[in-house]
Design a protein around this motif. Structure first.
Motif, PDB file in Angstrom:
ATOM      1  N   GLY A 183       0.810  -1.208   0.000  1.00 11.27           N
ATOM      2  CA  GLY A 183       0.000   0.000   0.000  1.00 11.27           C
ATOM      3  C   GLY A 183       0.847   1.264   0.000  1.00 11.27           C
ATOM      4  N   GLU A 184       1.905   1.263   0.795  1.00 12.50           N
ATOM      5  CA  GLU A 184       2.804   2.412   0.843  1.00 12.50           C
ATOM      6  C   GLU A 184       3.438   2.667  -0.520  1.00 12.50           C
ATOM      7  OE1 GLU A 184       5.204   5.302   3.169  1.00 12.50           O
ATOM      8  OE2 GLU A 184       3.422   4.161   3.656  1.00 12.50           O
ATOM      9  N   ALA A 185       3.856   1.593  -1.172  1.00 12.11           N
ATOM     10  CA  ALA A 185       4.464   1.739  -2.495  1.00 12.11           C
ATOM     11  C   ALA A 185       3.470   2.294  -3.514  1.00 12.11           C
ATOM     12  CB  ALA A 185       5.012   0.390  -2.961  1.00 12.11           C
ATOM     13  N   LEU A 186       2.212   1.876  -3.416  1.00 12.26           N
ATOM     14  CA  LEU A 186       1.196   2.394  -4.325  1.00 12.26           C
ATOM     15  C   LEU A 186       0.994   3.891  -4.132  1.00 12.26           C
ATOM     16  CD1 LEU A 186      -1.486  -0.444  -4.217  1.00 12.26           C
ATOM     17  CD2 LEU A 186      -0.159   0.287  -6.205  1.00 12.26           C
ATOM     18  N   TRP A 187       0.865   4.316  -2.894  1.00 16.83           N
ATOM     19  CA  TRP A 187       0.743   5.750  -2.635  1.00 16.83           C
ATOM     20  C   TRP A 187       1.951   6.500  -3.194  1.00 16.83           C
ATOM     21  CZ3 TRP A 187      -3.401   8.319  -1.524  1.00 16.83           C
ATOM     22  CH2 TRP A 187      -4.408   7.771  -0.734  1.00 16.83           C
ATOM     23  N   GLN A 189       3.884   5.992  -5.586  1.00 17.78           N
ATOM     24  CA  GLN A 189       4.028   6.162  -7.031  1.00 17.78           C
ATOM     25  C   GLN A 189       3.639   7.573  -7.459  1.00 17.78           C
ATOM     26  OE1 GLN A 189       1.848   2.980  -8.916  1.00 17.78           O
ATOM     27  NE2 GLN A 189       3.477   1.491  -8.592  1.00 17.78           N
ATOM     28  N   ALA A 190       2.805   8.235  -6.671  1.00 10.66           N
ATOM     29  CA  ALA A 190       2.409   9.617  -6.977  1.00 10.66           C
ATOM     30  C   ALA A 190       3.292  10.643  -6.265  1.00 10.66           C
ATOM     31  CB  ALA A 190       0.949   9.832  -6.582  1.00 10.66           C
ATOM     32  N   LEU A 191       4.325  10.184  -5.548  1.00  8.86           N
ATOM     33  CA  LEU A 191       5.175  11.108  -4.803  1.00  8.86           C
ATOM     34  C   LEU A 191       5.878  12.133  -5.689  1.00  8.86           C
ATOM     35  CD1 LEU A 191       6.254  11.868  -2.001  1.00  8.86           C
ATOM     36  CD2 LEU A 191       8.099  10.201  -2.345  1.00  8.86           C
ATOM     37  N   PRO A 192       6.393  11.761  -6.873  1.00  5.11           N
ATOM     38  CA  PRO A 192       7.030  12.789  -7.715  1.00  5.11           C
ATOM     39  C   PRO A 192       6.095  13.947  -8.056  1.00  5.11           C
ATOM     40  CG  PRO A 192       7.645  10.600  -8.478  1.00  5.11           C
ATOM     41  CD  PRO A 192       6.578  10.403  -7.442  1.00  5.11           C
ATOM     42  N   ALA A 193       4.838  13.648  -8.347  1.00  6.57           N
ATOM     43  CA  ALA A 193       3.887  14.717  -8.669  1.00  6.57           C
ATOM     44  C   ALA A 193       3.629  15.607  -7.461  1.00  6.57           C
ATOM     45  CB  ALA A 193       2.576  14.125  -9.183  1.00  6.57           C
ATOM     46  N   LEU A 194       3.484  14.986  -6.281  1.00  8.99           N
ATOM     47  CA  LEU A 194       3.254  15.772  -5.070  1.00  8.99           C
ATOM     48  C   LEU A 194       4.465  16.634  -4.750  1.00  8.99           C
ATOM     49  CD1 LEU A 194       1.580  16.506  -2.580  1.00  8.99           C
ATOM     50  CD2 LEU A 194       2.474  14.449  -1.458  1.00  8.99           C
ATOM     51  N   ASN A 195       5.665  16.069  -4.858  1.00  8.38           N
ATOM     52  CA  ASN A 195       6.866  16.848  -4.553  1.00  8.38           C
ATOM     53  C   ASN A 195       7.120  17.936  -5.585  1.00  8.38           C
ATOM     54  OD1 ASN A 195       7.648  15.835  -2.074  1.00  8.38           O
ATOM     55  ND2 ASN A 195       8.843  14.153  -2.956  1.00  8.38           N
ATOM     56  N   ALA A 196       6.721  17.700  -6.841  1.00 10.56           N
ATOM     57  CA  ALA A 196       6.849  18.758  -7.851  1.00 10.56           C
ATOM     58  C   ALA A 196       5.957  19.940  -7.487  1.00 10.56           C
ATOM     59  CB  ALA A 196       6.491  18.210  -9.232  1.00 10.56           C
ATOM     60  N   ARG A 208       7.435  10.453   1.918  1.00 11.17           N
ATOM     61  CA  ARG A 208       6.270   9.602   1.729  1.00 11.17           C
ATOM     62  C   ARG A 208       5.064  10.478   1.396  1.00 11.17           C
ATOM     63  NH1 ARG A 208       4.365   8.374   6.413  1.00 11.17           N
ATOM     64  NH2 ARG A 208       3.389   6.375   5.894  1.00 11.17           N
ATOM     65  N   VAL A 209       4.170   9.988   0.564  1.00  4.83           N
ATOM     66  CA  VAL A 209       2.939  10.721   0.268  1.00  4.83           C
ATOM     67  C   VAL A 209       2.145  10.965   1.541  1.00  4.83           C
ATOM     68  CG1 VAL A 209       0.649  10.472  -0.781  1.00  4.83           C
ATOM     69  CG2 VAL A 209       2.687  10.112  -2.165  1.00  4.83           C
ATOM     70  N   LEU A 210       2.025   9.939   2.390  1.00  7.11           N
ATOM     71  CA  LEU A 210       1.180  10.063   3.574  1.00  7.11           C
ATOM     72  C   LEU A 210       1.761  11.008   4.622  1.00  7.11           C
ATOM     73  CD1 LEU A 210      -0.116   6.398   3.969  1.00  7.11           C
ATOM     74  CD2 LEU A 210      -1.295   8.358   2.994  1.00  7.11           C
ATOM     75  N   ASP A 211       3.032  11.422   4.461  1.00  4.70           N
ATOM     76  CA  ASP A 211       3.583  12.446   5.353  1.00  4.70           C
ATOM     77  C   ASP A 211       2.834  13.769   5.195  1.00  4.70           C
ATOM     78  OD1 ASP A 211       5.432  10.737   6.434  1.00  4.70           O
ATOM     79  OD2 ASP A 211       7.082  11.392   5.148  1.00  4.70           O
ATOM     80  N   GLN A 212       2.251  14.012   4.012  1.00  2.01           N
ATOM     81  CA  GLN A 212       1.477  15.241   3.809  1.00  2.01           C
ATOM     82  C   GLN A 212       0.253  15.256   4.709  1.00  2.01           C
ATOM     83  OE1 GLN A 212       2.111  18.026   1.170  1.00  2.01           O
ATOM     84  NE2 GLN A 212       1.065  18.725   3.016  1.00  2.01           N
TER      85      GLN A 212
END
Length: 440
Positions: A183-187, A189-196, A208-212
């Motif tokens: 599940g963490e890996a699935l989330w 996968q969108a980390l580059p877009a969030l960090n951009a 991590r995405v969920l850190d947001q």
């Protein structure tokens, strides 16, 4: 039971929402309660939510850059789960199209709204990461509202998604750890877009995405601790407020007056307000109920309005109807396991047959099994298997007894809306105390 004291200074609250079917009624209930309390509530969301938001007492503005669903038709759905056999692929599409990957567009819309009219705090969806980003950029205190169970597993809980029971041995603990890693890996996968998007606003990248989501001041769960699995230790920033069971506006006054009175046990069938390819499942359920000495009502909802299906004499098909009106005379609910349908049935003490089709439904079904308030079936179950499950729930009095017990626990918790308001006002007051001289 929460007792609200006299209102303090009204808050200026910006709520961010999106059209996902079952996630909408809890947000409308929150809007209604906060507006009635005297707070100035503004919703920025999809146009499909406009009429309900205004009727609830909130002001409304639509997304302009971010995805905006104009209506609740199957054609306008952001992700067509019904066309995606792989649930992991469906989840990735939701992340790419709504949850995580378009955060800059959501954030820019919200920042424009805040620039035009500041807010004391924001209430955002636990799935809308662009809203979380905007709160961080603008330094606006943020409360996340989860329309059902916690997206991040609470201590002692299995990971969200597969519908596992709590681990009872080392092998099941290993199972949970493996599923959580997937599940963490699935989330992520969108980390580059969030960090951009974070870089665009001058913010440091996340690991991590969920850190947001973890940066929010509060996360309020619109479910009941009585329904959830036991929690080993509740994180300080996460609070239960109870199920927010506002009925959709299109269902409140329709259908139930035509049902009539019948001495046979009544079954209510409800399978989502969005299209998940449930037409085949419904046909098998209708065929199953036709074999039984019951009186059944099938509500199609917005996803399947005007769906053509042949029904036997003991099964009535309705586009929509008030479940609140039907449930007092119902003995079993057959459902996909959406949180609102499950908790509404249990609030009335009605046991269930749950056939989960994805999203949060596997996890709701696992809790139904855990509390012995119903039976879980695969959505591929045959008419004979469905008929047997319905018969078992009706014949085994323990299911109804446990459902009535759950109804008592839910009633004892008091008003979910009052608890939500109390949490939001306490959070705002705490923020004022931490930063004197500033708005809430």
């Amino acid at each position: 039971m929460t007792q609200l004291s006299s209102p303090q200074t009204p808050l200026r609250i910006l709520v961010t929402g999106w059209e996902g079917g079952g996630n909408v009624p809890p947000f409308i209930a929150a809007l209604r309660g906060l507006a009635a309390r005297g707070h100035d509530v503004r919703l920025i969301a999809d146009d499909s939510m406009r009429a309900e938001a205004i009727a609830a007492g909130a002001r409304f503005q639509p997304w302009t850059r971010a995805p905006n669903r104009p209506d609740r038709s199957a054609a306008s759905c952001f992700v067509r789960d019904r066309d995606i056999a792989d649930p992991i692929a469906a989840f990735r599409q939701w992340c790419d199209r709504i949850f995580v990957a378009p955060p800059r567009d959501y954030a820019l819309d919200i920042l424009d709204a805040l620039a035009a009219e500041p807010a004391d705090l924001m209430i955002g969806s636990d799935l809308l990461f662009g809203g979380m980003l905007a709160a961080e950029v603008s330094r606006t205190p943020l409360v996340l509202l989860a329309a059902n169970i916690s997206l991040s597993p609470l201590p002692g809980h299995p990971p969200f998604g597969p519908g596992f029971q709590p681990a009872g041995n080392p092998a099941e603990q290993a199972r949970d750890a493996e599923a959580a890693a997937v599940g963490e890996a699935l989330w992520n996968q969108a980390l580059p877009a969030l960090n951009a998007a974070r870089a665009h606003f001058g913010l440091a990248p996340l690991a991590r995405v969920l850190d947001q989501a973890a940066r929010a001041g509060r996360c309020l769960l619109a479910t009941s601790p009585s329904f959830d699995f036991p929690v080993a230790r509740m994180p300080e920033h996460i609070r239960y407020v109870g199920p927010l069971l506002e009925e959709p506006s299109w269902a409140v006054t329709s259908g139930h007056h035509a049902i009539g009175i019948d001495t046979r046990p009544r079954a209510l069938v409800s399978f989502s307000t969005t299209h998940q390819g449930q037409d085949k499942v419904l046909r098998r359920i209708v065929a199953a109920l036709g074999q039984l000495p019951v009186s059944a009502v099938v509500t199609l909802g917005k996803a399947l309005e005007q769906f053509a299906i042949e029904a036997p004499d003991n099964v009535r098909i309705l586009d929509s109807a008030s479940h609140e009106a039907i449930l007092p005379s119902t003995q079993v609910v057959v459902t996909h396991g959406g949180h609102g349908t499950v908790l509404r049935a249990l609030r009335h003490g009605v046991p269930l047959v749950v056939m989960p089709m994805g999203r949060d439904q596997n996890d709701n079904a696992a809790r139904v099994e855990y509390h012995r308030v119903g039976i879980r079936l695969a959505p591929t179950a045959s008419p004979s298997e469905i008929a047997r499950a319905v018969q078992d729930v009706l014949a085994d009095a323990s299911f109804a007894e446990q459902a009535r017990r759950m109804a008592g626990l839910l009633a004892a918790e008091g008003s979910s809306v009052d608890r939500l308001i109390a949490e939001i006002e306490a959070f705002a007051a705490g923020h004022r105390a931490d930063k004197p001289g500033q708005a809430a």
